[in-house]
Design a protein around this motif. Structure first.
Motif, mmCIF file in Angstrom:
data_model
loop_
_atom_site.group_PDB
_atom_site.id
_atom_site.type_symbol
_atom_site.label_atom_id
_atom_site.label_comp_id
_atom_site.label_asym_id
_atom_site.label_seq_id
_atom_site.Cartn_x
_atom_site.Cartn_y
_atom_site.Cartn_z
ATOM 1 N N ASP A 105 51.207 98.468 29.608
ATOM 2 C CA ASP A 105 52.122 97.967 30.631
ATOM 3 C C ASP A 105 53.485 98.645 30.627
ATOM 4 O OD1 ASP A 105 50.274 96.215 31.650
ATOM 5 O OD2 ASP A 105 50.944 94.527 30.441
ATOM 6 N N THR A 106 53.968 99.070 29.476
ATOM 7 C CA THR A 106 55.310 99.638 29.402
ATOM 8 C C THR A 106 55.329 101.152 29.533
ATOM 9 O OG1 THR A 106 55.228 99.755 26.985
ATOM 10 C CG2 THR A 106 56.149 97.742 27.964
ATOM 11 N N GLY A 107 54.212 101.818 29.412
ATOM 12 C CA GLY A 107 54.185 103.263 29.538
ATOM 13 C C GLY A 107 52.963 103.898 28.920
ATOM 14 N N VAL A 108 53.118 105.157 28.557
ATOM 15 C CA VAL A 108 52.044 105.949 27.973
ATOM 16 C C VAL A 108 52.507 106.441 26.605
ATOM 17 C CG1 VAL A 108 50.623 108.021 28.242
ATOM 18 C CG2 VAL A 108 51.260 106.693 30.252
ATOM 19 N N ILE A 109 51.633 106.316 25.610
ATOM 20 C CA ILE A 109 51.927 106.809 24.269
ATOM 21 C C ILE A 109 50.889 107.871 23.919
ATOM 22 C CG2 ILE A 109 52.072 106.246 21.824
ATOM 23 C CD1 ILE A 109 52.885 103.431 22.589
ATOM 24 N N LEU A 110 51.387 109.041 23.542
ATOM 25 C CA LEU A 110 50.523 110.123 23.067
ATOM 26 C C LEU A 110 50.848 110.343 21.598
ATOM 27 C CD1 LEU A 110 51.091 112.689 25.960
ATOM 28 C CD2 LEU A 110 49.191 111.113 25.723
ATOM 29 N N VAL A 111 49.863 110.208 20.736
ATOM 30 C CA VAL A 111 50.060 110.442 19.308
ATOM 31 C C VAL A 111 49.136 111.577 18.900
ATOM 32 C CG1 VAL A 111 49.950 109.457 16.996
ATOM 33 C CG2 VAL A 111 50.661 108.030 18.912
ATOM 34 N N HIS A 112 49.746 112.631 18.368
ATOM 35 C CA HIS A 112 48.993 113.805 17.947
ATOM 36 C C HIS A 112 49.417 114.145 16.521
ATOM 37 C CE1 HIS A 112 46.493 117.259 18.687
ATOM 38 N NE2 HIS A 112 47.448 118.064 18.268
ATOM 39 N N TYR A 113 48.545 113.871 15.565
ATOM 40 C CA TYR A 113 48.790 114.102 14.140
ATOM 41 C C TYR A 113 50.090 113.449 13.671
ATOM 42 C CZ TYR A 113 44.967 117.309 14.704
ATOM 43 O OH TYR A 113 43.756 117.847 15.002
ATOM 44 N N GLY A 114 50.259 112.196 14.065
ATOM 45 C CA GLY A 114 51.402 111.426 13.606
ATOM 46 C C GLY A 114 52.655 111.600 14.442
ATOM 47 N N LYS A 115 52.712 112.605 15.295
ATOM 48 C CA LYS A 115 53.873 112.824 16.164
ATOM 49 C C LYS A 115 53.682 111.997 17.438
ATOM 50 C CE LYS A 115 56.367 116.311 18.739
ATOM 51 N NZ LYS A 115 56.244 117.630 19.347
ATOM 52 N N GLU A 116 54.529 111.008 17.593
ATOM 53 C CA GLU A 116 54.378 110.072 18.704
ATOM 54 C C GLU A 116 55.338 110.427 19.828
ATOM 55 O OE1 GLU A 116 55.215 105.373 19.402
ATOM 56 O OE2 GLU A 116 54.019 105.928 17.658
ATOM 57 N N GLN A 117 54.800 110.467 21.040
ATOM 58 C CA GLN A 117 55.607 110.661 22.244
ATOM 59 C C GLN A 117 55.392 109.442 23.133
ATOM 60 O OE1 GLN A 117 53.841 114.450 23.394
ATOM 61 N NE2 GLN A 117 55.827 115.422 23.043
#
Length: 185
Positions: A105-117
């Motif tokens: 609901d609040t957005g999109v989270i991309l996590v790639h090898y611990g690096k969160e965007q």
């Protein structure tokens, strides 16, 4: 009946069991781990990228190679080699849990090898949904940020109509340009 208890036979049998069970673990392991470790009731969809499947497959292959090596020969050099392979397989297995994509609901989270965007919905300028017109074909979403940065999220079997409708509703609520185009092959 022969009650031969040689270690090489035990390692070989364990390796063969690993060969038979590994495909099941490779297919079910990553989604179960990601859904369990990163569960949040606010997720609209939580997706496991292919890199998780590849890393877990590599970890299982290393374990199976280990067992075959120990069935073949057991000496000091082989124990050191298998020790390194065990460490490598543990690292691969741990890394296979570190990647996921979450739409909520609040957005999109991309996590790639611990690096969160983390991107809030008001950070997006437009979202283009490329649909596959073939029966049962999966499309992809292209997210464009107001800064011009773009990223794509490919649909999986988790994108049922309810999920698509929730994304569309959130996009409309946040006045984001939403386009649909056919997927070019």
């Amino acid at each position: 009946m022969n009650n031969d208890k040689r270690p090489s036979l035990k390692f070989f049998a364990a390796a063969m069991v690993g060969v038979m069970v590994a495909p099941l673990i490779m297919l079910l392991g990553p989604p179960i781990m990601v859904e369990t470790m990163y569960f949040d009731k606010d997720h609209i969809v939580l997706m496991t990228p292919w890199s998780n499947f590849i890393l877990l497959a590599l970890a299982l292959v290393l374990i199976i190679i280990n067992l075959f090596l120990l069935a073949w020969k057991r000496n000091k050099i082989m124990y050191i080699l298998t020790g390194f392979l065990i460490v490598a397989s543990v690292i691969c297995a741990i890394q296979s849990t570190k990647n996921y994509t979450s739409i909520h609901d609040t957005g999109v989270i991309l996590v790639h090898y611990g690096k969160e965007q983390h991107y809030d919905w008001n950070d997006f300028e437009q979202i283009i949904y490329f649909y596959d017109s073939s029966y049962g074909g999966l499309g992809q979403y292209e997210f464009t940020l107001k800064t011009g940065e773009k990223f794509k999220i490919e649909e999986t079997g988790q994108f049922i109509n309810e999920v698509r409708n929730l994304i569309y509703r959130i996009v409309r609520e946040n006045n984001i340009v939403y386009l649909e185009q056919p997927l070019e092959k």
